[in-house]
Motif scaffolding. Structure first.
Motif: not given
Length: 120
Positions: A42-43, A51-54
């Motif tokens: 899940x991103x 920024x991408x949080x995963x």
């Protein structure tokens, strides 16, 4: 008020907090039961921080070949998503680059797997 949907994810953990099971459901699906999965990615995009949080999880019984197939299919889906998001721009061809990379990733995985089998 705008309509909302809820996605529920349940992760069963062992004593060392390693995932043993992953189940999910969404309020906008016809199924009322939880769906089982061996892995999930899940991103979220944080526009303020750029920024991408995963969240990447997989169960301890997920086999390496399953993980490779999961990655291949995820990359192909990412290509589709990128194409839909950029459909009338000069970036659309990059979706094909993602697909090409995914195919090469899969080809190399299969080749390595065959070599390992021959060494046994």
């Amino acid at each position: 008020m705008a309509k909302t949907s809820t996605i529920q994810i349940k992760v069963g953990l062992d004593d060392q907090r390693v995932p043993e099971s992953i189940e999910w459901n969404a309020t906008d699906t016809a199924q009322e039961r939880m769906n089982k999965a061996k892995a999930m990615m899940v991103a979220f995009w944080d526009a303020q921080e750029k920024t991408a949080l995963r969240i990447d999880l997989w169960t301890k019984d997920m086999m390496v070949d399953e993980m490779a197939e999961f990655f291949f299919q995820s990359m192909m889906t990412m290509a589709d998503t990128f194409k839909r998001a950029t459909q009338s721009t000069p970036y659309v061809s990059q979706a094909d680059d993602i697909r090409d990379f995914a195919r090469e990733f899969s080809r190399k995985f299969i080749e390595t797997q065959k070599k390992e089998e021959q060494q046994k």
